[in-house]
Motif scaffolding. Structure first.
Motif, short mmCIF file in Angstrom:
data_model
loop_
_atom_site.label_atom_id
_atom_site.label_comp_id
_atom_site.label_asym_id
_atom_site.label_seq_id
_atom_site.Cartn_x
_atom_site.Cartn_y
_atom_site.Cartn_z
N THR A 159 -32.17 -30.44 -15.57
CA THR A 159 -31.64 -30.08 -14.22
C THR A 159 -30.03 -30.21 -14.39
O THR A 159 -29.63 -31.06 -15.29
N PHE A 161 -26.29 -30.95 -12.24
CA PHE A 161 -25.74 -31.92 -11.31
C PHE A 161 -26.32 -31.85 -10.07
O PHE A 161 -26.36 -30.68 -9.46
N GLY A 162 -26.93 -32.76 -9.21
CA GLY A 162 -27.73 -32.81 -8.05
C GLY A 162 -29.02 -32.76 -7.97
O GLY A 162 -29.81 -32.28 -7.08
N GLY A 163 -29.59 -32.56 -9.15
CA GLY A 163 -30.88 -32.17 -9.62
C GLY A 163 -31.53 -30.82 -9.45
O GLY A 163 -32.83 -30.53 -9.27
N LYS A 164 -30.45 -29.92 -9.35
CA LYS A 164 -30.85 -28.56 -9.41
C LYS A 164 -31.33 -28.11 -10.72
O LYS A 164 -30.87 -28.28 -11.83
#
Length: 831
Positions: A159, A161-164
């Motif tokens: 992933t 940054f931010g879980g994407k």
């Protein structure tokens, strides 16, 4: 091993072959590969030329052959989850990523890649994006889509940054290396290569799977059945802007056939090694072979208690009296001796089996997604249950009919190897199978939804409906489902699909609103009695798109306006005020919200003209409403669509005050005729008859009489309906094999259209039209055009406009047609 009724479970839909195939390029020993995307594009190889051939299943003859630039034999092909990018890898360690040029299915370019110089790639996969939707076959009768299809908690391989999820791919080479390439948002590629274990050894076969925790599992074999099948856990991370790979050895296994004294040396080579699914690392399929026969085994990784001696239990008692757990491979099932397996195809449907012991309900045990396909050197194909390996269906190729007399045997020996599939893939719903044989031909097999077994009444219909709903929710292309729809099923499927859709909550209905219309259009194309409704559904898609676009141009007069957008207020006011006078409806709106630049209004004139023309055409056809074969018939009972037209007429009226030249142009018999007021009055009367779906009333005689007078007051326009598509699907319904040739469009005749419908089809030599921009292109267009692979919609490749509002309209269709189909480039002199 032939099951009851299994012979009718598979049949050939079409075969596509090359016109001239140079023998110098044909080599029986080279591997062939193919891959099937969720958009129903198939990529495959055929010979030593290192070309990658890409076809759309609806137009298989329209092959696009990519000069791959690979110097060695292509060993792997892999589509990404969106079906728009393709990975290819070769026997020299080169991996290339292909993307569509201008989002065209028949135009591809190599954008990025990676390599492990001189090390052949044996396994390749895109990293997992964390999206997994499980199908609950046993709940196919449930009313809520959330019960039938549930989102499974699944972590992406990596992933940002931010879980994407981070995009990239993983490959395994013949020398035991694993290489990972990550695609950074700025277009750069981060690549790292590590050894799977400290002691590197030859890897003849490998496969990749993913765990729910975000790890990757790699299975490898050196090709010998006397050696263990090894498993490794691979963890990928990014540390200091560099890709880092950590590997860990997992429990290995020996094939059962090598430990069985009766078969110890019978199958010396492991020829196929596959995880049952990309996101199912706990189950693996193995095939061991000799020169003439094979055996297939299915294994499962399970947690088992480790027995502990009483002495150690007294020293250190186990909490809760539970023994420590270990992971161990256990054989689930194995076949008897089979003919030699030449190819394996695994299902892509993520079916959730509630019972791990394989006991499923009678009406679901023959569901197509439960089976995997085995192709044999004698030309036959078997579908077997993916866990129990029990026979579900069988297909006999032309060469698999066993010879009975000695002369035939001698002739076969001298004729060379039998025709058999060297590579094959199941479609994303498992209702079709594509195979590439040792002569380079592509065969499309139809797989029955009930696997040829006689089940309860309407069970096949229920399977088809369930899979159509799955495609509606996922956004996958549903061409392979249409293969099984007979003309007498169309009406039933359309009605049931609509019923299921109406049971969903309002938010989900809004998300799926255009997809269900496109689905209904493709179904109606398969029956001569419903083919006129295809035009209606495409017109409705166009209407929804115009309504969204025009309403999105409205802006609140004050930025801090609290409640609803101008578009929502327009809908609310138009539904409340049922006045037949357009000016009285207009008074209730804040006209300052409708102010646009003059150039913007003028650039929208073609779309505005279509709205005006269509309303006039509908009202003029009201007196003939008893004729359902006329396009536009279904709009006369569609309150929602008529309401949208009514809203747009009000918007157009206001814009006409700002810029009169943007108004639709009518040819009237009287100069004093206010055409828009007249049409709005009649349209409102018709809308009032069917505004409530459950209380539709017949239009009164006064309205019909007024509509009868329309042709004497205004010139009724010809509507440019979409052409009847030139695809293959409607030619396959009689279950007769269709023989095709790559590069040569077939001269097949589709449905015999009724004489009433013939009037709406453009004859050759008539002016062509850009169906999305509503521009005339002339009889022989000079602009490059693209057409939809599904509905046949034609539009210009390059935009002739520079106005922002029109660019916004065109951006809606840059990737897909309004029906969701892919675009393909058309020759300049298209007919």
């Amino acid at each position: 091993m032939r099951g009851p009724g299994a012979g009718g479970a598979m049949d050939l839909a079409y075969v596509c072959e090359w016109e001239k195939k140079p023998k110098s390029n044909h080599c029986p020993s080279i591997p062939l590969v193919c891959a099937w995307s969720c958009r129903n594009l198939i990529a495959f190889t055929t010979d030593l030329t290192h070309m990658v051939h890409i076809i759309d299943t609806e137009h298989p003859w329209d092959v696009y052959s990519v000069n791959s630039g690979h110097a060695e034999v292509i060993t792997c092909l892999e589509w990404d989850q969106s079906g728009s990018r393709l990975l290819s890898a070769d026997a020299d360690g080169h991996i290339k990523c292909w993307s569509m040029t201008d989002h065209l299915a028949n135009s591809w370019e190599n954008t990025v890649g990676s390599m492990v110089e001189g090390d052949p790639v044996v396994a390749l996969s895109w990293l997992h994006n964390g999206v997994k939707l499980a199908l609950h076959v046993e709940k196919s009768g449930a009313s809520n889509f959330g019960e039938k299809f549930s989102r499974v908690k699944f972590s992406p391989s990596l992933t940002l940054f931010g879980g994407k999820p981070m995009e990239g791919w993983i490959a395994v080479t013949i020398s035991g290396l694993v290489t990972v390439s990550l695609l950074k948002p700025n277009g750069q590629v981060l690549t790292s290569t590590e050894s799977l274990c400290r002691l590197r050894c030859r890897v003849a076969l490998a496969d990749v799977a993913f765990t729910g925790g975000g790890n990757i599992v790699v299975a490898t074999s050196d090709g010998s059945s006397t050696s263990p099948v090894q498993f490794y856990k691979v963890c990928v991370s990014v540390v200091n802007e560099k890709c880092k790979i950590d590997t860990e050895i997992l429990p290995s296994l020996f094939m059962r056939c090598t430990t069985d004294p009766a078969r110890k040396d019978k199958y010396p080579a492991i020829t196929h090694l596959k995880f049952l699914a990309r996101d199912m690392s706990e189950q693996v399929l193995l095939c061991a072979s000799n020169q003439n026969s094979s055996i297939v085994e299915c294994w499962s990784l399970r947690k088992e208690g480790l027995p502990v001696n009483n002495i150690f239990q007294q020293i250190s008692p186990v909490v809760g009296d539970k023994p420590p757990m270990i992971l161990k491979w256990r054989i689930l099932s194995a076949t008897n001796d089979l003919d030699r397996v030449s190819a394996v195809a695994l299902p892509k449907l993520p079916i959730s089996l509630t019972n791990t012991d394989l006991k499923v309900a009678n009406d679901t045990k023959f569901f197509p997604g439960l089976g995997l396909a085995l192709a044999f050197h004698d030309g036959s194909v078997h579908i077997v249950h993916r866990l129990s390996l029990q026979m579900m269906a069988i297909f006999y190729g032309s060469s698999s009919q066993r010879p009975v007399d000695e002369q035939t045997i001698k002739r076969q020996r001298t004729a060379g190897p039998l025709v058999h599939f060297k590579a094959m893939q199941l479609s994303w719903t498992s209702l079709a199978l594509a195979g590439v044989d040792n002569h380079g031909k592509l065969s499309m097999l139809r797989i029955s939804p009930s696997m040829g077994h006689v089940l309860d009444m309407n069970m096949s219909l229920r399977h088809l409906l369930f899979l159509l709903e799955y495609c509606m929710v996922t956004g996958y292309d549903w061409w392979d489902i249409l293969l099984h729809v007979q003309p007498n099923m169309v009406q039933n499927l359309v009605e049931k699909l609509h019923e299921e859709y109406m049971r969903q909550n309002a938010a989900l209905q809004q998300v799926l609103s255009t997809r269900i219309v496109a689905m209904k259009a493709s179904l109606c194309k398969l029956s001569s009695s419903t083919i006129a409704r295809v035009c209606d559904y495409h017109a409705k898609l166009f209407l929804i798109a115009i309504s969204c676009t025009l309403k999105s141009l409205l802006r609140p007069h004050f930025l801090n306006t609290p409640d609803k957008s101008p578009g929502d207020r327009l809908t609310e006011i138009c539904s409340k005020i049922t006045d037949i006078d357009i000016d009285k409806v207009m008074i209730n709106l804040k006209t300052e919200e409708f102010v646009l630049e003059m150039t913007t209004l003028q650039s929208l004139q073609q779309l505005i003209q279509w709205v005006g023309d269509f309303v006039l055409y509908l009202l003029a056809s009201l007196p003939n409403q008893g004729s359902p074969v006329r396009p536009g018939h279904s709009f006369l009972r569609d309150g929602a669509a008529l309401g949208m037209f009514r809203e747009l007429m009000v918007v157009i009226r206001i814009w006409g005050l700002l810029k009169p030249s943007c108004l639709p142009v009518y040819t009237a018999t009287s100069d004093t005729q206010d055409s828009m007021s007249l049409l709005f009055r009649l349209l409102t009367k018709l809308w009032l008859c069917c505004r409530e779906e459950n209380h539709i009333t017949e239009p009164d005689d006064t309205l019909i009489d007024e509509c009868c007078l329309l042709p004497s007051q205004l010139l009724i326009p010809n509507i440019d309906w979409l052409p009847i598509n030139d695809g293959i699907i409607s030619k396959l319904q009689n279950k007769q094999l269709v023989r095709l040739q790559f590069g040569k469009a077939p001269g097949l005749v589709g449905h015999t259209l009724s004489s009433q419908f013939d009037a709406f089809v453009r004859a050759p030599g008539q002016p062509k039209i850009d169906h999305l921009r509503r521009l005339h292109l002339g009889a022989y267009p000079t602009e490059e055009c693209k057409s939809c692979t599904r509905c046949g919609c034609v539009t210009m490749l390059k935009s002739p406009n520079k106005v922002t509002a029109v660019k916004q309209w065109e951006q809606r269709w840059i990737k897909n047609c309004l029906c969701g189909g892919l675009w393909r480039r058309m020759p300049l002199s298209y007919s």
